[in-house]
Design a protein around this motif. Structure first.
Motif, mmCIF file in Angstrom:
data_model
loop_
_atom_site.group_PDB
_atom_site.id
_atom_site.type_symbol
_atom_site.label_atom_id
_atom_site.label_comp_id
_atom_site.label_asym_id
_atom_site.label_seq_id
_atom_site.Cartn_x
_atom_site.Cartn_y
_atom_site.Cartn_z
ATOM 1 N N PRO A 142 64.962 56.450 31.943
ATOM 2 C CA PRO A 142 64.036 55.417 32.440
ATOM 3 C C PRO A 142 62.569 55.782 32.231
ATOM 4 C CG PRO A 142 65.809 55.752 34.000
ATOM 5 C CD PRO A 142 65.980 56.805 32.956
ATOM 6 N N GLU A 143 62.210 57.069 32.425
ATOM 7 C CA GLU A 143 60.819 57.463 32.214
ATOM 8 C C GLU A 143 60.448 57.363 30.739
ATOM 9 O OE1 GLU A 143 63.129 59.323 33.569
ATOM 10 O OE2 GLU A 143 62.656 59.299 35.738
ATOM 11 N N GLU A 144 61.358 57.787 29.854
ATOM 12 C CA GLU A 144 61.078 57.695 28.424
ATOM 13 C C GLU A 144 60.978 56.239 27.971
ATOM 14 O OE1 GLU A 144 63.485 61.793 27.196
ATOM 15 O OE2 GLU A 144 64.340 59.821 26.793
ATOM 16 N N ILE A 178 57.737 54.471 26.196
ATOM 17 C CA ILE A 178 57.808 53.806 24.887
ATOM 18 C C ILE A 178 57.333 52.358 24.995
ATOM 19 C CG2 ILE A 178 59.403 53.030 23.083
ATOM 20 C CD1 ILE A 178 61.062 55.517 23.592
ATOM 21 N N GLU A 179 57.706 51.680 26.084
ATOM 22 C CA GLU A 179 57.244 50.300 26.281
ATOM 23 C C GLU A 179 55.723 50.244 26.397
ATOM 24 O OE1 GLU A 179 58.873 47.485 26.326
ATOM 25 O OE2 GLU A 179 60.948 48.207 26.187
ATOM 26 N N MET A 180 55.133 51.210 27.089
ATOM 27 C CA MET A 180 53.674 51.247 27.213
ATOM 28 C C MET A 180 53.014 51.477 25.864
ATOM 29 S SD MET A 180 53.321 53.436 30.746
ATOM 30 C CE MET A 180 51.559 53.639 30.499
ATOM 31 N N GLU A 181 53.614 52.348 25.042
ATOM 32 C CA GLU A 181 53.069 52.583 23.703
ATOM 33 C C GLU A 181 53.140 51.326 22.845
ATOM 34 O OE1 GLU A 181 55.136 55.900 22.021
ATOM 35 O OE2 GLU A 181 53.541 57.300 22.576
ATOM 36 N N ALA A 224 49.996 49.193 21.344
ATOM 37 C CA ALA A 224 49.826 49.013 19.899
ATOM 38 C C ALA A 224 49.765 47.542 19.516
ATOM 39 C CB ALA A 224 50.961 49.710 19.150
ATOM 40 N N ASN A 225 50.591 46.706 20.153
ATOM 41 C CA ASN A 225 50.636 45.288 19.796
ATOM 42 C C ASN A 225 49.576 44.449 20.501
ATOM 43 O OD1 ASN A 225 52.842 45.883 18.188
ATOM 44 N ND2 ASN A 225 54.338 45.307 19.751
#
Length: 388
Positions: free
Chosen positions: A98-100, A104-107, A111-112
């Protein structure tokens, strides 16, 4: 009724997501749909049993005793490769924690950027360079990871598999990075075994038609032989054709998934970055490369926290009279913030003034007595006179 948290150690395979089944304490890993796999076992074992029971005794006496020996060795090799392919981890990639996944969602959002409402967000991909060629890594919405090159998500097993080739129901498992060579050796050895049995079945029928010695009647000995010939004839085309197709893929260092999608032979005519442009090198890499370890750690230990409901007995009257009653007091924060109502702020400030900090609290010997009433003043004066 109350809930009690119990922590116990379990194997990791018991908590792995996906649609796989595990046996022998996680040592055996297969897909849930295993009906066709049992059919494969029945056809191989049944055909070979008929061959050993009816053809081998006649051929060993009239032709050579090496015929049943070679057939037995080939049969054992076929079964070993089948079980090795079916019972092993094909290269399943673990899902993100869940933390990973949150990171990744924040990254991706950073970016988008913010996507206006009603518009489709851009595809989640990353570009890596392999042999001076750009390869796109796709994002898996189920596993919450960017899949490595040549990996794909199997919809039947519900897992991402590294170097995914295809899901084979005949072996009851996916075919990927860790078991592809065993799958190819299984198809190759099964083709040889099918050709071997089919050939000597024909030889047996011919020798029965033109017997050298009159040992047994023709009807009793050729009934099961004709059945074996029919099974081998219809099996031969599919098995030998599958072996030839995978031999072609190995020579080009491709997978079945890449060949079906046309990854390296589409309109763009993109060259395969994994090919060495040499058939021998490609075959050596696929069939003679290192054996990659599993990244799942299926038999590792992990802690499992589970809630268990328990019934608590009511305390007796004697114990309740001796027990000190426990009260729960909810205190507001000492510092009012912007979310605190206006009518609650004075009380908060007053409570802050009344409650001293731990550092300002006096020791018990130096604490001042409480304010005395007239009755208590008289009692204290009489006690002092008695002492004097």
């Amino acid at each position: 009724m109350s809930a009690v948290m119990i922590t116990r150690k379990v194997r990791k395979w018991e908590k792995l997501p996906g649609k796989n089944t595990f046996c022998c304490d996680g040592r055996v890993m297969m897909a849930r749909q295993k009906g066709v796999f049992y059919l494969t076992l029945f056809l191989i074992i049944g055909t070979c049993s008929l061959f050993f029971a009816f053809e081998c005794p006649y051929l060993a006496v009239h032709l050579s005793p090496a015929i049943p020996v070679f057939a037995a060795l080939l049969f054992l090799f076929v079964m070993a490769m089948l079980l090795r392919t079916s019972f092993s981890d094909p290269g399943v990639l673990p899902r993100a924690l869940p933390e990973e996944a949150t990171f990744i969602e924040m990254e991706i959002e950073a970016a988008n950027g913010n996507v206006p409402a009603g518009q489709r967000p851009p595809p989640r991909i990353r570009n890596v360079q392999i042999n001076n060629q750009i390869v796109k890594l796709k994002y898996c919405y189920t596993c919450k990871i960017f899949r490595p090159p040549r990996a794909s998500h199997c919809s039947i097993c519900d897992n991402c598999v590294d170097r995914f080739d295809h899901h084979c129901p005949w072996v009851g498992n996916c075919v990927g990075k860790r078991n592809y060579r065993y799958f190819y050796l299984f198809t190759l050895s099964l083709s040889l075994l099918t050709i071997y049995i089919f050939t000597f079945d024909i030889v047996h029928v011919v020798m029965r038609e033109y017997p050298v010695s009159h040992l047994c009647s023709q009807k009793e000995q050729t009934g099961f032989t004709v059945l074996e010939v029919l099974v081998c004839f219809f099996t031969l085309w599919s098995v030998v054709g599958l072996t030839g197709f995978h031999t072609y893929l190995i020579s080009l260092n491709q997978t079945t998934n890449e060949d079906i999608k046309g990854s390296w032979s589409g309109k763009n005519r993109v060259q395969n970055p994994y090919s060495h442009k040499n058939i021998i090198k490609n075959c050596c890499e696929v069939l003679c490369g290192p054996t990659y370890p599993s990244v799942l750690d299926r038999r590792g230990l992990m802690q499992d926290d589970s809630l268990v409901s328990a019934t608590c007995a009511a305390p007796s009257s004697s114990s309740s009279s001796n027990a000190t009653p426990q009260t729960t007091k909810t205190t507001a924060p000492l510092i009012p913030n912007e979310h605190t109502p206006d009518d609650a702020k004075p009380s908060i400030a007053a409570s802050a003034e009344k409650s001293p900090s731990p550092k300002e609290e006096l020791p018990p010997a130096l604490k001042l007595p409480p304010l005395a009433s007239p009755e208590t003043d008289a009692e204290t004066s009489i006690a002092k006179d008695k002492t004097h």
